[in-house]
Motif scaffolding. Structure first.
Motif, PDB file in Angstrom:
ATOM      1  N   THR A  49       0.835  -1.214   0.000  1.00 37.42           N
ATOM      2  CA  THR A  49       0.000   0.000   0.000  1.00 37.42           C
ATOM      3  C   THR A  49       0.862   1.254   0.000  1.00 37.42           C
ATOM      4  OG1 THR A  49      -1.801  -1.147   1.144  1.00 37.42           O
ATOM      5  CG2 THR A  49      -1.800   1.257   1.230  1.00 37.42           C
ATOM      6  N   MET A  50       1.909   1.271   0.825  1.00 36.83           N
ATOM      7  CA  MET A  50       2.801   2.435   0.844  1.00 36.83           C
ATOM      8  C   MET A  50       3.513   2.570  -0.493  1.00 36.83           C
ATOM      9  SD  MET A  50       3.792   5.026   2.679  1.00 36.83           S
ATOM     10  CE  MET A  50       3.847   4.787   4.458  1.00 36.83           C
ATOM     11  N   ALA A  51       3.840   1.456  -1.140  1.00 36.51           N
ATOM     12  CA  ALA A  51       4.478   1.495  -2.458  1.00 36.51           C
ATOM     13  C   ALA A  51       3.547   2.161  -3.474  1.00 36.51           C
ATOM     14  CB  ALA A  51       4.851   0.089  -2.914  1.00 36.51           C
ATOM     15  N   LYS A  52       2.249   1.853  -3.364  1.00 35.38           N
ATOM     16  CA  LYS A  52       1.274   2.481  -4.260  1.00 35.38           C
ATOM     17  C   LYS A  52       1.187   3.988  -4.020  1.00 35.38           C
ATOM     18  CE  LYS A  52      -1.808  -1.531  -4.785  1.00 35.38           C
ATOM     19  NZ  LYS A  52      -3.173  -2.043  -4.478  1.00 35.38           N
ATOM     20  N   VAL A  53       1.260   4.379  -2.756  1.00 30.81           N
ATOM     21  CA  VAL A  53       1.233   5.809  -2.422  1.00 30.81           C
ATOM     22  C   VAL A  53       2.439   6.508  -3.043  1.00 30.81           C
ATOM     23  CG1 VAL A  53       1.416   7.483  -0.540  1.00 30.81           C
ATOM     24  CG2 VAL A  53      -0.089   5.499  -0.289  1.00 30.81           C
ATOM     25  N   MET A  54       3.614   5.925  -2.855  1.00 29.79           N
ATOM     26  CA  MET A  54       4.831   6.515  -3.413  1.00 29.79           C
ATOM     27  C   MET A  54       4.774   6.519  -4.945  1.00 29.79           C
ATOM     28  SD  MET A  54       7.745   8.001  -2.985  1.00 29.79           S
ATOM     29  CE  MET A  54       8.567   7.697  -1.417  1.00 29.79           C
ATOM     30  N   GLN A  55       4.278   5.462  -5.530  1.00 28.78           N
ATOM     31  CA  GLN A  55       4.165   5.388  -6.986  1.00 28.78           C
ATOM     32  C   GLN A  55       3.270   6.510  -7.515  1.00 28.78           C
ATOM     33  OE1 GLN A  55       2.706   1.641  -8.472  1.00 28.78           O
ATOM     34  NE2 GLN A  55       2.607   2.342 -10.574  1.00 28.78           N
ATOM     35  N   THR A  56       2.181   6.759  -6.810  1.00 24.93           N
ATOM     36  CA  THR A  56       1.268   7.838  -7.215  1.00 24.93           C
ATOM     37  C   THR A  56       1.979   9.186  -7.172  1.00 24.93           C
ATOM     38  OG1 THR A  56      -0.623   6.603  -6.327  1.00 24.93           O
ATOM     39  CG2 THR A  56      -0.933   8.962  -6.718  1.00 24.93           C
ATOM     40  N   MET A  57       2.747   9.437  -6.114  1.00 28.38           N
ATOM     41  CA  MET A  57       3.439  10.721  -5.988  1.00 28.38           C
ATOM     42  C   MET A  57       4.537  10.863  -7.039  1.00 28.38           C
ATOM     43  SD  MET A  57       1.728  12.201  -3.704  1.00 28.38           S
ATOM     44  CE  MET A  57       2.703  13.675  -3.400  1.00 28.38           C
TER      45      MET A  57
ATOM     46  N   LEU B 268      -2.802  14.227   1.116  1.00 29.37           N
ATOM     47  CA  LEU B 268      -2.659  13.208   2.156  1.00 29.37           C
ATOM     48  C   LEU B 268      -1.533  12.250   1.820  1.00 29.37           C
ATOM     49  CD1 LEU B 268      -3.572  11.721   4.700  1.00 29.37           C
ATOM     50  CD2 LEU B 268      -5.295  10.537   3.316  1.00 29.37           C
ATOM     51  N   PHE B 269      -1.432  11.839   0.556  1.00 23.74           N
ATOM     52  CA  PHE B 269      -0.365  10.930   0.145  1.00 23.74           C
ATOM     53  C   PHE B 269       1.014  11.516   0.443  1.00 23.74           C
ATOM     54  CE2 PHE B 269      -2.531   8.025  -3.238  1.00 23.74           C
ATOM     55  CZ  PHE B 269      -3.431   7.606  -2.271  1.00 23.74           C
TER      56      PHE B 269
END
Length: 427
Positions: free
Chosen positions: A22-30, A175-176
């Motif tokens: 999940t954190m990887a997805k957040v970082m990927q989005t940013m 938030l991300f």
């Protein structure tokens, strides 16, 4: 994930899953967000607190709340405590029984939303306001702080008046940024991106209305950065409470009537004091503002009431939320105006909106009883959310907020015109 951005080992590790999927997805989005704007790297969020623009539990935002729950379930919480934009509903604000019932349905997810906010990192139960940067809230970024905010009026204030650094992010991305602790380095985070591409010269014969001046500049420069000459003649060279209050409303108008995220006021805002005309980019365009130009802008505001000749049924002041300075100032003006007109209460149902912490301070002052005795309701509500209720948007509402005028059916009048109507009645 491969990227052209230069990431630190820690950032790359997060992207590769060191802190979970999940954190990887957040970082990927940013990272993808940064790539769109040509960012070459990610930088840490350095402000003490964050701020979220999404403050309302709309019934159809289920996917958003599911996303929040996924973050919570996977311990992907904000690295900062944060404040939020104002709540959408206050039973103290006048509404018909049908409109109240509709509001409860429209914002039926409010309870779930606020529970998730507390789990994600909400500062406290009083942290709902669009003016999170006021000292009563405790979320005042320092000059040079890197933020991950999205609320347009807060971003432009933080960038301009406080000298912090923040792009005009969207909801969720803000938030991300706080969850992963990094934001892409582009735009207002860079020295080059903070240079002015417009020079605005103020040639008025009197102090301009903050809302109309901000509106004029916002509509002219759109998303660009203006450097304003001549306003310090009226505001002075000290960022005192009066100047900050003026710039709060001025900036909100530039951001809502255009898309300004940063402005410089010659001789007053921190970077303009420090760097002066070095902030002006080569080839900057020029905009001269006169009394006539401001009048032209105001005269062109549309009235979208069903009946343009309707008698106002409500007045909203405080979008963005009012400061303590404004509450005291308006109390004095209303008291004097009503006395001169031989009246005791405002002639139109009137709501002043402010944050709960500011209201708590205001209640300690004699002005609080004076204002409420004059019939004014003081609320923590977001007037935009009130007006988004279809059963409220059809009402003839007046305001001196250019932000509220732009986003709703409310009709704009200057502060002086509003004062006249509230104290003497609508002619």
């Amino acid at each position: 994930m491969e990227t052209k951005m230069v990431l630190t080992p820690e950032q790359q590790a997060i992207l590769d899953g060191s802190k979970g999927e999940t954190m990887a997805k957040v970082m990927q989005t940013m990272v993808k967000y940064g790539e769109i704007f040509g960012a070459e790297k990610m930088v840490p969020v350095t402000s003490e607190y964050g701020h979220l623009v999404l403050s309302f539990g709309l019934m159809f935002l289920g996917p958003v709340f599911d996303l929040y729950q996924e973050l919570i379930d996977n311990n992907c919480l904000s690295g900062q405590k944060f404040t939020c934009d104002p709540r959408p509903y206050d039973p103290a604000v006048p509404q018909s029984p049908i409109a109240k019932a509709a509001a409860k349905v429209i914002y039926s997810k409010q309870g779930r939303y606020e529970k998730e906010m507390k789990q994600l990192g909400l500062l406290n139960d009083d942290s709902f306001t669009c003016t999170c940067y006021m000292p009563e809230l405790g979320n005042v970024p320092k000059k040079g702080d890197v933020l991950s905010w999205a609320e347009s009026s807060a971003v432009v204030y933080a960038n301009s008046v406080l000298g912090a650094r923040c792009n005009r992010n969207s909801g969720i991305l803000e938030l991300f940024g706080s969850v992963c602790g990094y934001v892409p380095y582009f735009g207002f985070l860079t020295d080059e991106g903070r240079k002015a591409t417009w020079v605005v010269k103020l040639e008025t014969t009197k102090m301009p209305d903050a809302q109309i001046l901000g509106s004029a500049i916002g509509m002219k420069v759109m998303e660009d950065v203006p450097y304003v000459y001549g306003l310090d003649k009226y505001l002075g060279n000290e960022l005192n409470d009066a100047a900050k209050t003026y710039l709060k409303d001025f900036g909100a108008a530039t951001a809502s009537n255009g898309a300004v995220g940063l402005y410089h006021i010659d001789g007053l805002t921190p970077e303009a004091v420090e760097l002066g005309d070095k902030l002006i980019a080569e080839g900057a365009k020029e905009y001269i503002i006169t009394d006539e130009e401001l009048q032209r802008v105001k005269d062109n505001y549309p009235c979208i009431w069903k009946d343009p000749n309707a008698t106002p049924e409500m007045c909203f002041l405080g979008c963005p939320h009012m400061s303590l300075e404004q509450l005291k100032d308006w109390t004095a003006k209303l008291e004097a105006g009503l006395a001169a007109a031989g009246n005791k209460k405002v002639s139109i149902p009137t709501v002043f909106t402010t944050s709960t912490p500011v209201l708590k301070e205001f209640k300690k002052l004699p002005e609080y009883k004076k204002l409420t005795d004059m019939g004014v309701i003081i609320s923590y509500i977001c007037p935009l959310m009130y007006m988004d209720n279809p059963l409220c948007s059809s009402k003839p509402v007046i305001t001196s907020s250019n932000k509220l005028r732009t986003y709703t059916t409310s009709r704009y009048y200057s502060n002086d015109e509003i004062l006249e109507m509230l104290t003497k009645g609508v002619k």
